[in-house]
Scaffold this motif. Sequence first.
Motif, PDB file in Angstrom:
ATOM      1  N   SER A  94     102.160  -4.110  15.352  1.00 44.37           N
ATOM      2  CA  SER A  94     103.303  -3.457  14.856  1.00 44.37           C
ATOM      3  C   SER A  94     104.231  -4.254  15.969  1.00 44.37           C
ATOM      4  N   TYR A  95     105.546  -4.677  15.352  1.00 44.91           N
ATOM      5  CA  TYR A  95     106.613  -4.854  16.099  1.00 44.91           C
ATOM      6  C   TYR A  95     107.165  -3.319  16.858  1.00 44.91           C
TER       7      TYR A  95
ATOM      8  N   GLN B 192      97.074  -4.252  25.407  1.00 41.22           N
ATOM      9  CA  GLN B 192      96.922  -3.166  23.633  1.00 41.22           C
ATOM     10  C   GLN B 192      98.096  -4.096  23.388  1.00 41.22           C
ATOM     11  N   PHE B 193      99.547  -4.652  24.567  1.00 41.79           N
ATOM     12  CA  PHE B 193     100.351  -4.901  24.087  1.00 41.79           C
ATOM     13  C   PHE B 193     100.571  -6.105  24.529  1.00 41.79           C
ATOM     14  N   ALA B 194     101.700  -7.149  23.691  1.00 44.45           N
ATOM     15  CA  ALA B 194     102.168  -8.672  23.747  1.00 44.45           C
ATOM     16  C   ALA B 194     103.545  -8.740  23.868  1.00 44.45           C
TER      17      ALA B 194
ATOM     18  N   SER C 172     110.046  -8.802  23.535  1.00 46.00           N
ATOM     19  CA  SER C 172     109.421  -8.046  22.429  1.00 46.00           C
ATOM     20  C   SER C 172     108.054  -8.011  21.962  1.00 46.00           C
ATOM     21  N   VAL C 173     108.194  -6.638  22.009  1.00 43.89           N
ATOM     22  CA  VAL C 173     106.578  -5.704  21.983  1.00 43.89           C
ATOM     23  C   VAL C 173     106.098  -5.404  20.818  1.00 43.89           C
ATOM     24  N   PHE C 174     104.878  -6.701  20.851  1.00 45.45           N
ATOM     25  CA  PHE C 174     104.160  -5.922  19.523  1.00 45.45           C
ATOM     26  C   PHE C 174     103.536  -4.835  20.235  1.00 45.45           C
ATOM     27  N   LYS C 175     101.895  -3.773  18.913  1.00 43.33           N
ATOM     28  CA  LYS C 175     101.383  -3.679  19.788  1.00 43.33           C
ATOM     29  C   LYS C 175      99.945  -4.177  18.899  1.00 43.33           C
ATOM     30  N   VAL C 176      98.637  -4.844  19.045  1.00 44.32           N
ATOM     31  CA  VAL C 176      98.299  -5.590  18.860  1.00 44.32           C
ATOM     32  C   VAL C 176      97.630  -5.154  17.540  1.00 44.32           C
ATOM     33  N   GLU C 177      96.493  -5.487  17.268  1.00 45.14           N
ATOM     34  CA  GLU C 177      95.773  -4.777  15.902  1.00 45.14           C
ATOM     35  C   GLU C 177      94.592  -3.615  16.930  1.00 45.14           C
TER      36      GLU C 177
END
Length: 583
Positions: free
Chosen positions: A147-148, A187-189, A232-237
């Motif tokens: 999720s973004y 956990q974050f990308a 721009s940060v995403f939380k990985v699955e």
Amino acid sequence: MAKPLYRLQRFLRRAQLFLLFLGVAYIMAGSVLLLQRASLVVTQRGATSPPLPSLPSLPSPPRALELGVPPVRVGGYGGRSSRIMARGQGYQPGSPLDDRTGARWLMSRNLEIRHLRRRWFHSLMTEKDMSQVERSTPRRNAPHKGSYMGCFLDNSKERALRGSVSNDFRKMTSTMCQDTCSASGYQFAGLEYGSECYCGNHITSLRVRDEECNLDCKGEKGSPCGGVGRLSVFKVEDLLPGQRRYRNVRYRGCFKEPENSTSTSLVHVLQPNLTSQSCIETCMNKEFPLAMLRSPDCFCGYTTPDFTLHEPAEEEHCSRINTTEASLPSTLQHFYQVYQTPVQDSRCTERKFLPEKSSSLVALSSFPGAGNTWVRHLIELATGYYTGSYYFDGTLYNRGFKGEKDYWKSGRTICVKTHESGRREIEKYDSVILLIRSPYRSLMAEFNRKCAGHLGYASDQHWKTKEWPEFVSSYASWWASHVLDWLRFGQRVLVVHFEELQTALVPRLRSIASFLNATVTEDRLLCAESNQDGHFKRSGARRPTFDPFTPDMRGLIDGLIRAVDQALLDSNHTGLPLEYLPR
């Protein structure tokens, strides 16, 4: 007087008509040639592709044009190489060589090598070949389930995500970055500048308006990939602990607790039902590269000068490490089971160009396939400065070697990669790090790259084609002549053996940094050792199912090894490692 003038005027009129006719004929001939080439390209595109992509034709081996060596036959395994081996015993690094024998010994061929580099080294694969290699690599095209999280501030001194860093200036996508971070235990990308990927387990900066992350990903238009100083940060699955799959988790061994354990074990967790998996997960969540287990204690930290992991203890000291504290003998309470987590050691990831232009030009010279890219990666980690290149390899630049695009004589990089030899090319540099690798390994590595790119492997079919024996015949002697040229014409030479870097990385990196006049800390050297594989190494050690070297090939290569070994000893350098061939 009028008659000669009339004749001159008539001649000029005829000449004009003649020149006009030649111009029209030239234009028509060019048009016909272009039409023929266009029809040939259309025919090739419409043809059925063969099951095995054709390899580019090999150029003739370099000749000593500078010294006037007569042409030498390529087909056999003798010729030039036998003359190199014959002269090996009498090589003197400072002695003048006559034209008749010196040319055959040193094989100076700077002019033709330059053309060879342009033709062969960086144009090995056509677009068709490259697309076939890329299609052979499995890709995940499905949308990632992460999720973004939003757009966050980021700068080089205070990173929003402080884990691992990777780059792809051509194909970066949000999915690629999330997969990389997920596989490394984060956990974050986060993505920045459209091409840089950062990983972490904690976001340490402030969120800003989403409109400030206004750059698209290089490989995915319409997908946010940060901006200038914006991430721009995403939380990985999010997966359950038992379902997580990580790469590069490895057991380092059993080690004795250091006297100063405070600097090594920065985090201490007490877990009654401690397992190696739970300890590794704990240390990954806290972004540490080492997980140290001694039931019921789990420690997380880094390698330090007091805890280098260079001297493992006997495994029996840790055989009962997972027992309860009550039954654990006191003599075993000072040993750890140490695991390397997928988390990247972040103490040496920041790199930059030299703050002031260097007046000294240092070459990092090697034969192709000798590990030049790997050593550049290690030098950048250890010193914190980018390395340059005499060439421009877009693939390397896209993967984070920013010095690749810099002019090689700019003085902004700490050293410059080159595969050139010959007196004129060598004398352009003030000093050189001469990297040498076993010719058997070098030839196979370069043939793999020739057939399948930087990270691919040649198939058994490739090894069985006529290209392989022609490759060995043409380039085995080049491996020797490259070393010999630099030994003779190099002004200040540091010889580095690839195999010694593999077995004693920190001491050899320390000597390289000293040669470059770069000040490095012991922690940074240990960090470079922890991150030595990087993102540009072939996975595994896949080899052909048969020995690709025939007895004739081995006879040729072994003779060249002996000649180079003798030349190194005569030049007051360490000889070749013993594993090159039985002594």
